[in-house]
Design a protein around this motif. Sequence first.
Motif, PDB file in Angstrom:
ATOM      1  N   SER A   2       0.826  -1.200   0.000  1.00 45.38           N
ATOM      2  CA  SER A   2       0.000   0.000   0.000  1.00 45.38           C
ATOM      3  C   SER A   2       0.865   1.258   0.000  1.00 45.38           C
ATOM      4  O   SER A   2       0.535   2.253  -0.650  1.00 45.38           O
ATOM      5  CB  SER A   2      -0.922   0.001   1.223  1.00 45.38           C
ATOM      6  OG  SER A   2      -0.156  -0.043   2.412  1.00 45.38           O
ATOM      7  N   ALA A 137      -2.347  -3.361  13.897  1.00 47.42           N
ATOM      8  CA  ALA A 137      -2.574  -4.588  13.123  1.00 47.42           C
ATOM      9  C   ALA A 137      -2.868  -5.790  14.011  1.00 47.42           C
ATOM     10  O   ALA A 137      -3.475  -6.766  13.546  1.00 47.42           O
ATOM     11  CB  ALA A 137      -1.365  -4.870  12.231  1.00 47.42           C
ATOM     12  N   ALA A 145      -8.025  -5.304  11.021  1.00 48.78           N
ATOM     13  CA  ALA A 145      -7.945  -4.324   9.937  1.00 48.78           C
ATOM     14  C   ALA A 145      -9.213  -3.484   9.954  1.00 48.78           C
ATOM     15  O   ALA A 145     -10.292  -3.983  10.287  1.00 48.78           O
ATOM     16  CB  ALA A 145      -7.778  -5.003   8.580  1.00 48.78           C
ATOM     17  N   ARG A 147     -11.272  -0.212   7.713  1.00 53.34           N
ATOM     18  CA  ARG A 147     -11.368   0.721   6.592  1.00 53.34           C
ATOM     19  C   ARG A 147     -12.568   1.621   6.848  1.00 53.34           C
ATOM     20  O   ARG A 147     -13.657   1.145   7.156  1.00 53.34           O
ATOM     21  CB  ARG A 147     -11.547  -0.009   5.258  1.00 53.34           C
ATOM     22  CG  ARG A 147     -10.373  -0.866   4.863  1.00 53.34           C
ATOM     23  CD  ARG A 147      -9.128  -0.060   4.569  1.00 53.34           C
ATOM     24  NE  ARG A 147      -8.003  -0.894   4.182  1.00 53.34           N
ATOM     25  CZ  ARG A 147      -7.160  -1.463   5.027  1.00 53.34           C
ATOM     26  NH1 ARG A 147      -7.301  -1.261   6.332  1.00 53.34           N
ATOM     27  NH2 ARG A 147      -6.164  -2.210   4.601  1.00 53.34           N
ATOM     28  N   SER A 330      -5.952  -7.151   6.444  1.00 52.08           N
ATOM     29  CA  SER A 330      -5.739  -5.915   5.692  1.00 52.08           C
ATOM     30  C   SER A 330      -5.914  -6.141   4.187  1.00 52.08           C
ATOM     31  O   SER A 330      -6.511  -5.309   3.489  1.00 52.08           O
ATOM     32  CB  SER A 330      -4.346  -5.348   5.981  1.00 52.08           C
ATOM     33  OG  SER A 330      -3.343  -6.269   5.613  1.00 52.08           O
ATOM     34  N   ASP A 334      -8.741  -4.409   1.880  1.00 46.34           N
ATOM     35  CA  ASP A 334      -8.312  -3.657   0.696  1.00 46.34           C
ATOM     36  C   ASP A 334      -9.116  -4.085  -0.526  1.00 46.34           C
ATOM     37  O   ASP A 334      -9.591  -3.248  -1.302  1.00 46.34           O
ATOM     38  CB  ASP A 334      -6.821  -3.888   0.438  1.00 46.34           C
ATOM     39  CG  ASP A 334      -5.934  -3.053   1.348  1.00 46.34           C
ATOM     40  OD1 ASP A 334      -6.443  -2.076   1.932  1.00 46.34           O
ATOM     41  OD2 ASP A 334      -4.744  -3.392   1.481  1.00 46.34           O
TER      42      ASP A 334
END
Length: 367
Positions: A2, A137, A145, A147, A330, A334
């Motif tokens: 990332s 994490a 994770a 978002r 993660s 994503d």
Amino acid sequence: MSQAREQLASQAREQLTHWVCALPVLIVCVVVLADLAGGAGMIWLPLLAAGPALAATTNGPRGVLSTGLLAVVLGASLGTRDRVPGEELAAVLSALVTVTLASGLASVLRGRRERVLAAVRSVAETAQHALLKPVPATVGPFQVAVRYSAAAAEARIGGDLYALIPTPYGVRLIVGDVRGKGLPAVGTAALVLGVFREAAYDEPDLLAVVERIERSLARNLGADDFVTAVVAGYPGSGRLEMVNCGHAPPLLVRRSGGRLSVEPVEPAHPAPPLGLRALTGHAPGLQVLPFADGDQLLLYTDGVTEARDRGRAFYRLGEGLARHACEEPSRTLDALHAELLAHVGGRLHDDAALLLIRKPAVPVIAG
């Protein structure tokens, strides 16, 4: 990965910025070449004003004045070469000077607005970090994770909330959605998170944590305000405690016999949203489910499941999770977040939060 993508994107933006800033000068050069090639005299000279006018949107005041000066000098040279009458040439040059000065003023005002916007974004980013603190994490025995996307990109924060913290009674977490939008919703989210973080450390019983949040909201919210939320805790021994207060059911990911299953965790004891218990008199109940090594739990807000494409079809989160679930939360989020943005055409119309926890077979040591 990332970070590498962010660096490439930053380099691409810088290159694009350089090209955009050079565009006004390129336009002036194109007009000059057209005049030299066609010898058209007054036909092309007024178009030189496009250079400083465009520079007002891409450059600072110095860039505008430099472009304008270049246009005036080249305009005078071309007018003399093409034998343009003096009065007409003077009118064109006067117009170029006027456009340059006006464009310079517009550039100054644009710069001020950009500085104000940058300051507002900085404050919003600080508020986001204070309200929605970054989640590491690994928290306790879990890989984690998160978002989060606010519908208004300039705001950075909205009415969705999440928190995950280690406590003396195990890891506890909350994901919720405040009714409404704007600053009132942000204020309510801050209230819920503040009470949760304090109560999660103090109360050994998860239901008592929910009760503390309920009492606080009852004192501070209006009659029509409420918060849907899932409050969960992992006291250990391979079991997960959960209280669902009118929120969308979390998705439990398990692998059995080589097959991956994604199942919604429907509340065994449905309860009203936080802030509405006084209207129903129905108290929430504690739900306990096994949570073994390799299991994952995805909590989310309705901004994800109610996201629509151009055909008004909802995003199918369960199917997306089944496609992208892996051993790295993660990477899973994503992929889900990218697929969600592609589904809606690049921009969400509601706040959206995703929080994924996974219990690895081998304990993860935080680095």
